[in-house]
Design a protein around this motif. Structure first.
Motif, PDB file in Angstrom:
ATOM      1  N   GLU A  49       0.809  -1.203   0.000  1.00  0.00           N
ATOM      2  CA  GLU A  49       0.000   0.000   0.000  1.00  0.00           C
ATOM      3  C   GLU A  49       0.850   1.264   0.000  1.00  0.00           C
ATOM      4  O   GLU A  49       0.437   2.311  -0.503  1.00  0.00           O
ATOM      5  CB  GLU A  49      -0.925  -0.004   1.226  1.00  0.00           C
ATOM      6  N   SER A  99      -7.436 -10.577 -13.281  1.00  0.00           N
ATOM      7  CA  SER A  99      -7.343 -10.038 -11.921  1.00  0.00           C
ATOM      8  C   SER A  99      -6.006 -10.350 -11.269  1.00  0.00           C
ATOM      9  O   SER A  99      -5.936 -10.654 -10.087  1.00  0.00           O
ATOM     10  CB  SER A  99      -8.489 -10.595 -11.060  1.00  0.00           C
ATOM     11  N   THR A 126       1.338  -7.829 -13.485  1.00  0.00           N
ATOM     12  CA  THR A 126       1.166  -7.722 -12.036  1.00  0.00           C
ATOM     13  C   THR A 126       2.066  -8.710 -11.307  1.00  0.00           C
ATOM     14  O   THR A 126       2.672  -8.378 -10.276  1.00  0.00           O
ATOM     15  CB  THR A 126      -0.296  -7.973 -11.648  1.00  0.00           C
ATOM     16  N   ILE A 143      -2.578 -10.863  -6.669  1.00  0.00           N
ATOM     17  CA  ILE A 143      -4.003 -10.707  -6.356  1.00  0.00           C
ATOM     18  C   ILE A 143      -4.206  -9.542  -5.394  1.00  0.00           C
ATOM     19  O   ILE A 143      -5.142  -8.743  -5.545  1.00  0.00           O
ATOM     20  CB  ILE A 143      -4.565 -12.011  -5.770  1.00  0.00           C
ATOM     21  N   GLU A 144      -3.314  -9.419  -4.395  1.00  0.00           N
ATOM     22  CA  GLU A 144      -3.410  -8.314  -3.444  1.00  0.00           C
ATOM     23  C   GLU A 144      -3.188  -6.970  -4.140  1.00  0.00           C
ATOM     24  O   GLU A 144      -3.868  -5.980  -3.835  1.00  0.00           O
ATOM     25  CB  GLU A 144      -2.390  -8.503  -2.322  1.00  0.00           C
ATOM     26  N   GLU A 148      -3.860  -6.256  -7.245  1.00  0.00           N
ATOM     27  CA  GLU A 148      -5.045  -5.957  -8.056  1.00  0.00           C
ATOM     28  C   GLU A 148      -6.207  -5.466  -7.195  1.00  0.00           C
ATOM     29  O   GLU A 148      -7.052  -4.692  -7.658  1.00  0.00           O
ATOM     30  CB  GLU A 148      -5.469  -7.206  -8.836  1.00  0.00           C
ATOM     31  N   LYS A 149      -6.262  -5.911  -5.933  1.00  0.00           N
ATOM     32  CA  LYS A 149      -7.315  -5.447  -5.029  1.00  0.00           C
ATOM     33  C   LYS A 149      -7.109  -3.991  -4.630  1.00  0.00           C
ATOM     34  O   LYS A 149      -8.068  -3.251  -4.416  1.00  0.00           O
ATOM     35  CB  LYS A 149      -7.332  -6.303  -3.758  1.00  0.00           C
ATOM     36  N   ARG A 150      -5.834  -3.582  -4.519  1.00  0.00           N
ATOM     37  CA  ARG A 150      -5.512  -2.279  -3.941  1.00  0.00           C
ATOM     38  C   ARG A 150      -5.269  -1.168  -4.962  1.00  0.00           C
ATOM     39  O   ARG A 150      -5.357   0.003  -4.628  1.00  0.00           O
ATOM     40  CB  ARG A 150      -4.264  -2.412  -3.048  1.00  0.00           C
ATOM     41  N   THR A 174      -5.436   0.380  -9.217  1.00  0.00           N
ATOM     42  CA  THR A 174      -6.020   0.321 -10.547  1.00  0.00           C
ATOM     43  C   THR A 174      -4.988  -0.238 -11.522  1.00  0.00           C
ATOM     44  O   THR A 174      -3.796  -0.317 -11.216  1.00  0.00           O
ATOM     45  CB  THR A 174      -6.449   1.713 -11.027  1.00  0.00           C
TER      46      THR A 174
END
Length: 263
Positions: free
Chosen positions: A54, A108, A132, A162-163, A165-167, A169
């Protein structure tokens, strides 16, 4: 005639038990492995901290700038200056997606179609790592020293992807990818890479220049335009071919671009 039951034939209850064991044991093992990969247990190294996903840390170069906005010089531990998405040439974005991950905008983090193709062809039809996943790989502090470590790290890369792609764009992930990539020759990140190889900003790059830098994503040493210009030219042509395949350039543009000299 007296019918006798075969001694070796398992009963109906045993058949049911065997069936559920065959179903649940592989699922349990898979879940256990993924848990170990995510938590750093069962022989897995700890994954990069999710807070670092993050708030990515990077050793940025300090720039000395004149009052009229010109960069006089830098001092740094790592020659990296981050850019924003709107500071990237559209050619950089299009060429990267066409060459490294043509279904980037729709998956994703993991391209299952590409994964099945890679497994079915034993890797001869290209790899299955998405943009990614490649970014996730850059986050590890050390490279795997053997096949087992690489397999374990590969599992962790999928979780990190995957993490990510969740956080973030898709545009943010591409920006992070370019800011993290090491173009060698003391050029970490696309801003330094564009300056070292073409004396331009990332936004100023022409399509043939962007194609050279994207081509380096496969192997920045082998396809380095300073060290191996012939390799860089061949790899640039592969990038053009992928862009043509994705209808980003026409056949006429491809025929013209592939003849340009490497500047």
């Amino acid at each position: 005639i007296k019918m006798t039951k075969k001694e070796n034939t398992p009963s109906f209850g045993k058949k049911i038990l065997i069936f559920w064991l065959l179903v649940f044991v592989p699922v349990f093992l898979f879940l256990a492995i993924m848990w170990g990969a995510k938590t750093g247990n069962l022989g897995f190294d700890p994954m990069p901290d999710l807070t670092e996903l993050e708030n990515p840390k990077s050793n940025l170069a300090s720039e000395i700038i004149t009052s009229d906005g010109k960069v006089m010089g830098k001092y740094f531990k790592e020659n990296r200056t981050n850019v924003k998405y709107d500071e990237l040439s559209p050619f950089l974005v299009d060429a990267l997606i066409a060459t490294e991950d043509e279904r980037y905008r729709t998956h994703s983090g993991i391209d299952f179609r590409g994964l099945v193709r890679a497994v079915a062809n034993f890797g001869s039809a290209g790899g299955a790592s998405t943009i990614t996943q490649q970014l996730a790989k850059m986050m590890f502090k050390h490279k795997a020293s053997n096949l087992l470590e690489r397999i374990k790290q590969k599992l962790q890369e999928q979780i990190i992807a995957i993490e990510l792609e969740k956080r973030y764009t898709k545009d943010e992930i591409i920006t992070m990818y370019y800011n993290q990539f090491d173009f060698i020759y003391n050029a970490v990140g696309i801003k330094s890479g564009a300056r070292v190889y073409f004396n331009k900003t990332p936004l100023e790059l022409d399509i043939e220049e962007a194609a050279v830098l994207v081509g380096m994503a496969k192997n920045p040493s082998l396809y380095n335009p300073k060290r191996f210009p012939e390799n860089a030219m061949k790899r640039r042509e592969v990038v053009f071919a992928q862009m043509k395949r994705s209808d980003l350039i026409s056949q006429q543009e491809y025929d013209s671009l592939r003849t340009l000299p490497l500047e």
